[in-house]
Design an enzyme around this catalytic site. Structure first.
Site, mmCIF file in Angstrom:
data_model
loop_
_atom_site.group_PDB
_atom_site.id
_atom_site.type_symbol
_atom_site.label_atom_id
_atom_site.label_comp_id
_atom_site.label_asym_id
_atom_site.label_seq_id
_atom_site.Cartn_x
_atom_site.Cartn_y
_atom_site.Cartn_z
ATOM 1 N N GLU A 33 27.735 39.271 32.865
ATOM 2 C CA GLU A 33 28.189 40.666 32.968
ATOM 3 C C GLU A 33 29.146 40.938 34.121
ATOM 4 O OE1 GLU A 33 24.693 43.141 32.869
ATOM 5 O OE2 GLU A 33 24.127 42.446 30.884
ATOM 6 N N GLU A 88 21.517 37.169 22.800
ATOM 7 C CA GLU A 88 20.436 38.151 23.019
ATOM 8 C C GLU A 88 20.381 39.105 21.825
ATOM 9 O OE1 GLU A 88 20.720 39.988 26.911
ATOM 10 O OE2 GLU A 88 21.384 38.134 27.849
HETATM 11 C C1 XIL Z 1 16.307 42.524 30.188
HETATM 12 C C2 XIL Z 1 14.855 42.152 29.885
HETATM 13 O O1 XIL Z 1 14.694 41.999 28.495
HETATM 14 C C3 XIL Z 1 13.940 43.231 30.407
HETATM 15 O O2 XIL Z 1 12.568 42.813 30.302
HETATM 16 C C4 XIL Z 1 14.254 43.553 31.879
HETATM 17 O O3 XIL Z 1 13.466 44.647 32.308
HETATM 18 C C5 XIL Z 1 15.719 43.883 32.059
HETATM 19 O O4 XIL Z 1 16.501 42.800 31.553
HETATM 20 N N1 XIL Z 1 21.279 41.668 29.510
HETATM 21 C C6 XIL Z 1 20.725 40.486 29.949
HETATM 22 C C7 XIL Z 1 19.249 40.327 29.941
HETATM 23 O O5 XIL Z 1 21.456 39.544 30.260
HETATM 24 O O6 XIL Z 1 18.806 39.524 31.005
HETATM 25 C C8 XIL Z 1 18.546 41.677 29.979
HETATM 26 O O7 XIL Z 1 17.141 41.433 29.835
HETATM 27 C C9 XIL Z 1 19.074 42.561 28.879
HETATM 28 C C10 XIL Z 1 20.554 42.832 29.060
#
Ligand code: XIL
Length: 371
Positions: free
Chosen positions: A157, A262
């Site tokens: 990010e 994701e």
């Molecule tokens: C999220 C997790 O799923 C949650 O449990 C945590 O509270 C916050 O982070 N982008 C990413 C992930 O790269 O690491 C994030 O994961 C979601 C957005």
């Protein structure tokens, strides 16, 4: 009388077959000639606290990402304190089941430790010190798992929505060079590990072009980057299949592999005009924003199944460009989307329901390869 009975029996037999089919078929087997099928695992799953969850993880998937446990705040909470316990356990689970392991994530402005940008006096560190700290973080962690962790989300990010660099403290102190430094350090610590740039909204044209700029800039400097990780926190209608396809083709043209890292599909109304995954933003809950607290209507279940099928048909078509698809969570009850961007809602983002049973969307995904 005879005919309806035969019909009923035939329908029952079909229903029985399809649920048997769902139980017997696994995502990893169905897609073995296409790409890896991964899942993000939480702390309890890494600890193998629930056998049913462990069995579902190992029977369905062949790649693992820690949902939280390998982020900076957990692995390197203080300047001279590293914590390897969870990463070790994750590796144990993965290796015992022949799974690919992704380290998520080395350099990210979120879920970071408070000490990272501060001197002992509380002042903000300079670029030289930041570079040293990033180097120590990466060389220690990647070095520890050299030859064991297969791939790293090196930078997460680093882009703003308009495709420019996100004005995080990494960028404000280190300039754009923090990105290439991170990739260099990771490569030096494990020359064989695959290295990725990971972000959300990477299908949107501006951010997509920003990511392509990062990839091309690294490549022009002979810095190794193997893949782009498209987070894929999507909704029932956004982004469009056409835009996803354009992005896959454009990323592949740069010479990197495309990962969907994701994946989850929210069925709930979004408080934003445009979907995002900025974990620092949250909104208030209200009943209109949480329409299905007691179960998902069949019509929406069908929409979700169709959306998943459309996405996987596209992924299959471009499987030569795609290395892995990872779901962000094992089942609906554990999806982070139940609490993001609004806390306490009931979302239905994944392929397994709250009882860990395969949903219509699961069968729809499997059928994209079986048909
Ligand atoms: C999220 C997790 O799923 C949650 O449990 C945590 O509270 C916050 O982070 N982008 C990413 C992930 O790269 O690491 C994030 O994961 C979601 C957005």
């Amino acid at each position: 009388m005879k005919k309806p009975l035969t019909l009923i029996l035939a329908v029952l037999a079909l229903l029985g077959q399809s649920s048997l089919f769902a139980q017997k078929t696994s995502l990893k087997d169905a897609f073995k000639d296409k790409f890896l099928m991964g899942v993000a695992v939480n702390r309890y799953q890494i600890n193998q606290s629930n056998k049913k969850e462990t069995d579902l993880i190992t029977s369905q998937f062949n790649a693992l990402t820690a949902e939280n446990d390998m982020k900076w705040m957990h692995m390197h909470p203080k300047k001279n304190t590293f914590n390897f316990e969870q990463a070790h356990k994750l590796l144990k689970l993965a290796k015992a089941n022949n799974m690919f392991v992704v380290g998520h994530t080395l350099v990210w402005h979120s879920q970071l430790a408070p000490w990272v940008f501060k001197t002992v006096n509380g002042d903000t560190i300079d670029n030289l010190e930041l570079t040293h700290r990033i180097e120590k973080h990466i060389s220690t962690i990647v070095g520890k798992y050299k030859g064991k962790i297969d791939a790293w989300d090196v930078v997460n990010e680093a882009l703003a929505e308009d495709g420019s660099y996100r004005k995080s403290l990494f960028f404000q102190i280190g300039g754009e060079a923090f990105i290439e430094n991170a990739f260099r350090f990771a490569h030096a610590a494990d020359p064989d590990a695959e290295l990725y740039y990971n972000d959300y909204n990477l299908i949107d044209a501006k951010k997509r072009d920003g990511a392509i700029r990062i990839i091309n800039s690294l490549k022009s400097k002979n810095i190794k980057i193997d893949g782009v990780g498209v987070q894929a926190h999507w909704s029932l209608d956004e982004p469009s299949i056409e835009d996803i396809e354009t992005a896959i083709e454009m990323y592949a043209q740069t010479g990197v592999k495309v990962m969907f890292t994701e994946l989850d599909i929210s069925v709930l109304p979004s408080p934003w005009n445009s979907p995002t995954a900025d974990v620092s933003v949250r909104f208030e809950n209200n009943p209109a924003m949480d329409p299905y607290p007691n179960g998902l209507p069949d019509s929406v279940q069908d929409q979700l199944a169709k959306r998943y099928a459309d996405i996987f048909k596209l992924f299959n078509k471009h499987s030569d460009k795609i290395g892995r698809v990872t779901f962000w969570g094992l089942h609906d009850g554990l999806s982070w989307k139940n609490n993001f961007p609004i806390r306490g809602r009931t979302d239905y983002t994944l392929l397994f329901d709250r009882e860990m049973k395969p949903k219509k969307a699961f069968n729809a995904v499997i059928h994209t390869v079986k048909d």
